[in-house]
Design an enzyme around this catalytic site. Structure first.
Site, PDB file in Angstrom:
ATOM      1  N   SER A 136      45.445  49.026  37.425  1.00 12.75           N
ATOM      2  CA  SER A 136      45.130  49.730  38.674  1.00 12.75           C
ATOM      3  C   SER A 136      45.497  51.207  38.686  1.00 12.75           C
ATOM      4  O   SER A 136      45.099  51.918  39.603  1.00 12.75           O
ATOM      5  CB  SER A 136      45.836  49.056  39.849  1.00 12.75           C
ATOM      6  OG  SER A 136      45.023  48.035  40.344  1.00 12.75           O
TER       7      SER A 136
ATOM      8  N   LYS B 246      42.719  53.526  39.032  1.00 16.11           N
ATOM      9  CA  LYS B 246      42.076  53.758  40.334  1.00 16.11           C
ATOM     10  C   LYS B 246      42.207  55.209  40.787  1.00 16.11           C
ATOM     11  O   LYS B 246      41.318  55.743  41.434  1.00 16.11           O
ATOM     12  CB  LYS B 246      42.669  52.815  41.397  1.00 16.11           C
ATOM     13  CG  LYS B 246      42.291  51.333  41.184  1.00 16.11           C
ATOM     14  CD  LYS B 246      42.972  50.449  42.216  1.00 16.11           C
ATOM     15  CE  LYS B 246      42.423  49.038  42.318  1.00 16.11           C
ATOM     16  NZ  LYS B 246      42.707  48.127  41.240  1.00 16.11           N
TER      17      LYS B 246
ATOM     18  N   TYR C 184      34.183  48.633  35.797  1.00 13.31           N
ATOM     19  CA  TYR C 184      35.499  48.418  36.419  1.00 13.31           C
ATOM     20  C   TYR C 184      36.448  47.690  35.446  1.00 13.31           C
ATOM     21  O   TYR C 184      37.596  48.089  35.263  1.00 13.31           O
ATOM     22  CB  TYR C 184      35.327  47.622  37.720  1.00 13.31           C
ATOM     23  CG  TYR C 184      36.639  47.265  38.378  1.00 13.31           C
ATOM     24  CD1 TYR C 184      37.300  48.166  39.209  1.00 13.31           C
ATOM     25  CD2 TYR C 184      37.243  46.019  38.152  1.00 13.31           C
ATOM     26  CE1 TYR C 184      38.525  47.842  39.797  1.00 13.31           C
ATOM     27  CE2 TYR C 184      38.459  45.691  38.743  1.00 13.31           C
ATOM     28  CZ  TYR C 184      39.092  46.598  39.558  1.00 13.31           C
ATOM     29  OH  TYR C 184      40.299  46.282  40.139  1.00 13.31           O
TER      30      TYR C 184
ATOM     31  N   TYR D 193      50.411  48.699  46.365  1.00 13.46           N
ATOM     32  CA  TYR D 193      49.935  47.478  47.023  1.00 13.46           C
ATOM     33  C   TYR D 193      50.598  47.347  48.401  1.00 13.46           C
ATOM     34  O   TYR D 193      50.838  48.352  49.067  1.00 13.46           O
ATOM     35  CB  TYR D 193      50.194  46.228  46.171  1.00 13.46           C
ATOM     36  CG  TYR D 193      49.822  46.379  44.713  1.00 13.46           C
ATOM     37  CD1 TYR D 193      48.504  46.660  44.350  1.00 13.46           C
ATOM     38  CD2 TYR D 193      50.752  46.235  43.709  1.00 13.46           C
ATOM     39  CE1 TYR D 193      48.151  46.778  43.016  1.00 13.46           C
ATOM     40  CE2 TYR D 193      50.398  46.361  42.368  1.00 13.46           C
ATOM     41  CZ  TYR D 193      49.094  46.636  42.038  1.00 13.46           C
ATOM     42  OH  TYR D 193      48.741  46.765  40.732  1.00 13.46           O
TER      43      TYR D 193
ATOM     44  N   VAL E 225      49.002  46.058  37.338  1.00 16.14           N
ATOM     45  CA  VAL E 225      49.556  44.753  36.956  1.00 16.14           C
ATOM     46  C   VAL E 225      49.863  44.639  35.458  1.00 16.14           C
ATOM     47  O   VAL E 225      50.462  43.673  35.021  1.00 16.14           O
ATOM     48  CB  VAL E 225      48.654  43.564  37.397  1.00 16.14           C
ATOM     49  CG1 VAL E 225      48.587  43.453  38.904  1.00 16.14           C
ATOM     50  CG2 VAL E 225      47.277  43.662  36.771  1.00 16.14           C
TER      51      VAL E 225
HETATM   52  N1  GLU Z   1      42.231  44.724  36.663  1.00 18.19           N
HETATM   53  C1  GLU Z   1      43.070  44.269  37.718  1.00 18.19           C
HETATM   54  C2  GLU Z   1      42.283  43.541  38.786  1.00 18.19           C
HETATM   55  O1  GLU Z   1      41.307  44.037  39.211  1.00 18.19           O
HETATM   56  C3  GLU Z   1      43.796  45.424  38.292  1.00 18.19           C
HETATM   57  C4  GLU Z   1      44.774  44.987  39.324  1.00 18.19           C
HETATM   58  C5  GLU Z   1      45.968  45.826  39.429  1.00 18.19           C
HETATM   59  O2  GLU Z   1      46.458  46.428  38.479  1.00 18.19           O
HETATM   60  O3  GLU Z   1      46.438  45.904  40.562  1.00 18.19           O
HETATM   61  O4  GLU Z   1      42.613  42.470  39.192  1.00 18.19           O
END
Ligand code: GLU
Length: 307
Positions: free
Chosen positions: A63, A66, A191, A243, A261
């Site tokens: 993430s 992002k 993605y 989060y 994650v």
């Molecule tokens: N590739 C992970 C997902 O989309 C990223 C989630 C994350 O790092 O929060 O579930």
């Protein structure tokens, strides 16, 4: 004081905390990581760099991607177009929640740091095909990380692609409201790839250092991101980057940050300091448990909080 000795001490003092977390397993390949790994890398305001612990271990950016994809979506489409579709409000929900998309009138993802907002941002990246779009994302991440050799981890990419139905569901849901133009399969392929880019603590610390310096690489003088984009990124990272633990992390650590994650956390400041930590053992909200503890300590000991 941030120096080699201080970082070594930080890792030594916090390594035991890794035992209180769990490595992510919903993407099967991620669970192969060593839960006791812990590393930190720092770029200081005077241009020095220090690393301690497992700072050289590769992990997938997940993430943390992002922030870069959101930056590129703003560069490609302009702020106004992006903010028409994606908000900047914290959710208090988990990263892959679908709830607000259905419950709120606009069906607009709350912010670009949760999966729904990030998937929509990915769909807004310009390019003639998915390969070109992904390569533009990779180029920006390489430039921010100061590492032109970054690549995806193929096995994590396939593992996530094979198991990513919840993320596909988010994309189909958003598309059903007409917010995504491209085919969902194309958007999701990009993605999953962006999440699978492999980095080290140094790579994300370098990107944090660029953002801290308002988009300029202080060594080369090259501008990588605009000042405005850095302000937007710091804002959404501070309010939404961890989060549904974003509020307590902001209070404890006080640095605009983004977790993934894979176990990484990128933390930036307003004073030219950039930090990257890695520890794949996560707390219940999905944040590196010992990584967050190190950030709390380094912030407290060096007055790094932005307030
Ligand atoms: N590739 C992970 C997902 O989309 C990223 C989630 C994350 O790092 O929060 O579930």
């Amino acid at each position: 004081m941030i120096n080699q000795q201080a970082l070594e001490k930080l890792v030594a003092e916090n390594r035991a905390i890794t035992a209180t977390g769990t490595v992510a397993s919903y993407i099967p390949k991620l669970k192969e990581k060593n839960p006791s790994d812990l590393g930190i890398y720092v770029f200081t305001e005077d241009g020095a760099e220090y690393g301690a612990g497992d700072y050289n271990t590769k992990f997938t950016i997940q993430s943390i991607s992002k922030i870069f994809v959101f930056a590129l979506a703003v560069m490609d489409n302009g702020e106004r177009e992006v903010f028409k579709l994606i908000g900047v409000e914290p959710t208090g929900d988990s990263f892959n929640s679908i709830a607000n998309l259905e419950l709120k009138d606009t069906h607009k993802p709350y912010n670009p740091m949760i999966n729904a907002g990030a998937i929509l941002a990915t769909s807004m990246i310009h390019g003639n095909n998915k390969k070109e779009k992904f390569n533009r994302i990779l180029d920006l991440i390489r430039a921010c990380c100061g590492n032109s050799s970054l690549e995806i981890n193929e096995s994590v990419y396939h593992s996530e692609k094979d198991t990513g139905d919840r993320n596909r569901a988010l994309a189909y849901f958003i598309k059903s409201y007409g917010l995504i133009e491209d085919e969902v399969d194309n958007v999701m392929d990009t993605y999953f790839k962006q999440c699978s880019i492999e980095v080290t603590c140094r790579d994300i610390a370098h990107a944090a250092w660029i953002i801290s310096n308002n988009g300029v690489n202080k060594r080369t003088g090259q501008r990588v991101l605009s000042q405005r984009i850095c302000s937007i990124l710091k804002t959404v990272m501070f309010t939404c980057g961890l989060y549904d633990a974003s509020g307590s992390f902001a209070l404890d650590v006080g640095m605009p940050s983004k977790s993934g994650v894979g176990g990484g956390i990128l933390s930036t400041t307003n004073t030219g300091i950039g930090i990257g930590v890695y520890g794949p053992a996560l707390d219940q909200k999905g944040n590196s448990v010992a990584g967050a503890a190190m950030l709390k300590a380094i912030s407290r000991d060096n007055g790094l909080a932005i307030f």
